[in-house]
Design a protein around this motif. Structure first.
Motif, PDB file in Angstrom:
ATOM      1  N   PRO A 180       0.834  -1.341   0.045  1.00 12.78           N
ATOM      2  CA  PRO A 180       0.227   0.021  -0.066  1.00 12.78           C
ATOM      3  C   PRO A 180       0.821   1.300  -0.039  1.00 12.78           C
ATOM      4  O   PRO A 180       2.078   1.234   0.743  1.00 12.78           O
ATOM      5  CB  PRO A 180      -0.856   0.011   1.282  1.00 12.78           C
ATOM      6  N   ILE A 181       0.452   2.191  -0.788  1.00 12.30           N
ATOM      7  CA  ILE A 181       1.222   3.574  -0.692  1.00 12.30           C
ATOM      8  C   ILE A 181      -0.104   4.694  -0.476  1.00 12.30           C
ATOM      9  O   ILE A 181      -1.141   4.352  -1.000  1.00 12.30           O
ATOM     10  CB  ILE A 181       1.888   4.019  -1.873  1.00 12.30           C
ATOM     11  N   CYS A 182       0.360   5.613   0.277  1.00 12.59           N
ATOM     12  CA  CYS A 182      -0.966   6.754   0.630  1.00 12.59           C
ATOM     13  C   CYS A 182      -1.391   7.341  -0.481  1.00 12.59           C
ATOM     14  O   CYS A 182      -2.276   7.658  -0.567  1.00 12.59           O
ATOM     15  CB  CYS A 182      -0.542   7.455   1.656  1.00 12.59           C
ATOM     16  N   ARG A 183      -0.496   7.595  -1.507  1.00 10.61           N
ATOM     17  CA  ARG A 183      -0.927   8.143  -2.733  1.00 10.61           C
ATOM     18  C   ARG A 183       0.348   7.907  -3.831  1.00 10.61           C
ATOM     19  O   ARG A 183       1.452   7.883  -3.292  1.00 10.61           O
ATOM     20  CB  ARG A 183      -1.134   9.733  -2.484  1.00 10.61           C
ATOM     21  N   GLU A 184      -0.077   8.255  -5.070  1.00 10.69           N
ATOM     22  CA  GLU A 184       0.693   7.789  -5.883  1.00 10.69           C
ATOM     23  C   GLU A 184       2.228   8.514  -6.199  1.00 10.69           C
ATOM     24  O   GLU A 184       3.075   7.945  -6.217  1.00 10.69           O
ATOM     25  CB  GLU A 184       0.171   7.976  -7.387  1.00 10.69           C
ATOM     26  N   ASP A 185       1.907   9.710  -5.650  1.00 11.67           N
ATOM     27  CA  ASP A 185       3.329  10.598  -5.465  1.00 11.67           C
ATOM     28  C   ASP A 185       3.887  10.872  -3.976  1.00 11.67           C
ATOM     29  O   ASP A 185       4.280  11.864  -4.029  1.00 11.67           O
ATOM     30  CB  ASP A 185       2.995  11.836  -6.128  1.00 11.67           C
ATOM     31  N   CYS A 186       3.262   9.985  -3.461  1.00  7.06           N
ATOM     32  CA  CYS A 186       4.111  10.177  -1.880  1.00  7.06           C
ATOM     33  C   CYS A 186       5.651  10.034  -2.084  1.00  7.06           C
ATOM     34  O   CYS A 186       6.188   9.285  -2.927  1.00  7.06           O
ATOM     35  CB  CYS A 186       3.491   8.628  -1.201  1.00  7.06           C
ATOM     36  N   GLN A 187       6.198  11.167  -1.372  1.00  5.96           N
ATOM     37  CA  GLN A 187       7.726  11.398  -1.498  1.00  5.96           C
ATOM     38  C   GLN A 187       8.350  10.540  -0.641  1.00  5.96           C
ATOM     39  O   GLN A 187       9.516  10.471  -0.752  1.00  5.96           O
ATOM     40  CB  GLN A 187       7.810  12.784  -1.193  1.00  5.96           C
ATOM     41  N   GLY A 188       7.935   9.861   0.305  1.00 10.74           N
ATOM     42  CA  GLY A 188       8.433   9.243   1.324  1.00 10.74           C
ATOM     43  C   GLY A 188       9.297   9.940   2.322  1.00 10.74           C
ATOM     44  O   GLY A 188       9.237  11.168   2.430  1.00 10.74           O
ATOM     45  N   LEU A 189      10.289   9.227   3.021  1.00 12.57           N
ATOM     46  CA  LEU A 189      10.998   9.681   4.029  1.00 12.57           C
ATOM     47  C   LEU A 189      12.478  10.028   3.674  1.00 12.57           C
ATOM     48  O   LEU A 189      13.174   9.217   2.693  1.00 12.57           O
ATOM     49  CB  LEU A 189      11.379   8.695   5.283  1.00 12.57           C
ATOM     50  N   CYS A 190      13.114  11.202   4.091  1.00  7.27           N
ATOM     51  CA  CYS A 190      14.530  11.323   3.834  1.00  7.27           C
ATOM     52  C   CYS A 190      15.385  10.474   4.382  1.00  7.27           C
ATOM     53  O   CYS A 190      15.051   9.942   5.662  1.00  7.27           O
ATOM     54  CB  CYS A 190      14.809  12.811   4.230  1.00  7.27           C
ATOM     55  N   PRO A 191      16.166   9.568   3.592  1.00  8.77           N
ATOM     56  CA  PRO A 191      17.274   8.526   4.279  1.00  8.77           C
ATOM     57  C   PRO A 191      18.101   8.761   5.289  1.00  8.77           C
ATOM     58  O   PRO A 191      18.598   8.034   6.170  1.00  8.77           O
ATOM     59  CB  PRO A 191      17.596   7.914   3.130  1.00  8.77           C
ATOM     60  N   GLN A 192      18.081  10.202   5.343  1.00  7.62           N
ATOM     61  CA  GLN A 192      19.033  10.748   6.316  1.00  7.62           C
ATOM     62  C   GLN A 192      18.468  11.372   7.675  1.00  7.62           C
ATOM     63  O   GLN A 192      18.937  10.923   8.697  1.00  7.62           O
ATOM     64  CB  GLN A 192      20.163  12.061   5.791  1.00  7.62           C
TER      65      GLN A 192
ATOM     66  N   GLY B 153      14.969  11.692   7.975  1.00  6.61           N
ATOM     67  CA  GLY B 153      13.831  10.756   8.714  1.00  6.61           C
ATOM     68  C   GLY B 153      12.514  11.775   8.245  1.00  6.61           C
ATOM     69  O   GLY B 153      11.600  11.152   8.613  1.00  6.61           O
ATOM     70  N   ILE B 154      12.694  12.686   7.601  1.00  4.92           N
ATOM     71  CA  ILE B 154      11.610  13.718   7.799  1.00  4.92           C
ATOM     72  C   ILE B 154      10.658  13.406   6.415  1.00  4.92           C
ATOM     73  O   ILE B 154      11.311  12.496   5.636  1.00  4.92           O
ATOM     74  CB  ILE B 154      11.968  15.210   7.491  1.00  4.92           C
ATOM     75  N   SER B 155       9.536  13.424   6.822  1.00  9.05           N
ATOM     76  CA  SER B 155       8.473  13.008   5.535  1.00  9.05           C
ATOM     77  C   SER B 155       8.605  13.930   4.536  1.00  9.05           C
ATOM     78  O   SER B 155       8.123  15.282   4.797  1.00  9.05           O
ATOM     79  CB  SER B 155       6.967  12.769   6.129  1.00  9.05           C
ATOM     80  N   TRP B 156       9.100  13.700   3.485  1.00 14.60           N
ATOM     81  CA  TRP B 156       9.071  14.774   2.510  1.00 14.60           C
ATOM     82  C   TRP B 156       7.484  14.949   1.674  1.00 14.60           C
ATOM     83  O   TRP B 156       7.568  15.946   1.063  1.00 14.60           O
ATOM     84  CB  TRP B 156       9.608  14.049   1.270  1.00 14.60           C
ATOM     85  N   ASN B 157       6.572  14.695   2.472  1.00 14.38           N
ATOM     86  CA  ASN B 157       5.364  15.051   2.123  1.00 14.38           C
ATOM     87  C   ASN B 157       5.010  16.328   2.762  1.00 14.38           C
ATOM     88  O   ASN B 157       4.084  17.093   2.557  1.00 14.38           O
ATOM     89  CB  ASN B 157       4.288  13.972   2.405  1.00 14.38           C
TER      90      ASN B 157
ATOM     91  N   CYS C  68      14.252  19.219   3.388  1.00 18.46           N
ATOM     92  CA  CYS C  68      15.237  19.061   4.453  1.00 18.46           C
ATOM     93  C   CYS C  68      16.377  19.723   3.621  1.00 18.46           C
ATOM     94  O   CYS C  68      16.424  19.537   2.540  1.00 18.46           O
ATOM     95  CB  CYS C  68      15.608  17.857   5.213  1.00 18.46           C
ATOM     96  N   ASP C  69      17.543  19.743   4.359  1.00 14.08           N
ATOM     97  CA  ASP C  69      18.909  20.394   3.837  1.00 14.08           C
ATOM     98  C   ASP C  69      19.786  19.270   3.597  1.00 14.08           C
ATOM     99  O   ASP C  69      20.875  19.481   3.519  1.00 14.08           O
ATOM    100  CB  ASP C  69      19.414  21.631   4.695  1.00 14.08           C
ATOM    101  N   CYS C  70      19.365  18.032   3.921  1.00 13.42           N
ATOM    102  CA  CYS C  70      20.461  16.600   3.674  1.00 13.42           C
ATOM    103  C   CYS C  70      20.972  16.732   2.288  1.00 13.42           C
ATOM    104  O   CYS C  70      20.139  17.199   1.392  1.00 13.42           O
ATOM    105  CB  CYS C  70      19.737  15.775   3.967  1.00 13.42           C
ATOM    106  N   THR C  71      22.250  16.485   2.427  1.00 12.62           N
ATOM    107  CA  THR C  71      22.760  16.223   1.030  1.00 12.62           C
ATOM    108  C   THR C  71      22.456  14.991   0.228  1.00 12.62           C
ATOM    109  O   THR C  71      22.229  14.091   1.027  1.00 12.62           O
ATOM    110  CB  THR C  71      24.445  16.081   1.246  1.00 12.62           C
TER     111      THR C  71
END
Ligand SMILES: [Zn+2]
Ligand SMILES: [Zn+2]
Length: 195
Positions: A144-156, A158-162, A166-169
């Motif tokens: 399941p995904i919440c919506r087609e264009d869900c941006q997921g989490l920053c791997p560094q 952990g912020i949700s890109w939805n 964030c300023d992570c490289t």
């Protein structure tokens, strides 16, 4: 959930069946890979009619689940809706080629011969639970995904890109591939080291 064949005519008739969460929990033979809540009974609406030798069933299943998004881990409401169509031929004394088919034809008056699209029936009553179970197994999302264009989490961080950026490289490897569960595990590890 039964269908009485003597009531059928050549004109489609609407039949509605509701199946509670318990019904599905009891028949799902393997626990799904993800956790979800069933928020409302599943509703099977079918239009059914017969021709000379066939019973034709066209239906829609709807339901409401709460699932966890595989990308951003948010819990979200998943509206389930799937259409299906079955053409069941009169078995007319024939024996299904597989033991499972033989068993379901005698138990349910119906066996499926090609996924859920075709099958054989016998007798005057069809037990629909088996068919509905198969339909639902195909309709419940495994990933399941919440919506087609869900941006997921920053791997560094952990912020949700939805919710924001964030300023992570950006890492060298494409980050999309990384599972959000791995991201969270890494963050927890880091927190544990910091404290
Ligand atoms: Zn998501
Ligand atoms: Zn970040």
């Amino acid at each position: 959930m039964k269908l009485y064949l003597e009531r059928l005519t050549g004109t489609p008739q609407r039949e509605v069946f509701e199946a509670p969460a318990r019904w599905w929990r009891e028949r799902a033979d393997s626990p799904q890979e993800f956790e979800y809540e069933i928020l409302a009974p599943f509703r099977f609406e079918i239009d059914v009619y017969k021709t000379a030798a066939d019973v034709i069933l066209e239906g829609t299943v709807t339901g409401e689940l709460e699932a966890q998004c595989g990308r951003c881990l948010a819990r979200y409401r998943h509206a389930l809706r799937e259409e299906f169509r079955l053409v069941a031929e009169d078995a007319a004394g024939r024996t299904p080629p597989d033991p499972e088919g033989v068993a379901s034809l005698s138990r349910d008056g119906l066996c499926l011969t090609d996924e859920i699209e075709s099958g054989w029936y016998q007798g005057s009553v069809i037990q629909l639970d088996g068919l509905f179970g198969e339909v639902l197994a195909g309709a419940i999302p495994l990933h399941p995904i919440c919506r087609e264009d869900c941006q997921g989490l920053c791997p560094q961080c952990g912020i949700s890109w939805n919710d924001g950026s964030c300023d992570c490289t950006p890492p060298e490897e494409p980050s999309q591939k990384q599972s959000p569960f791995a991201v969270l595990a890494k963050l927890k590890e880091r927190e544990a080291q910091d404290s």
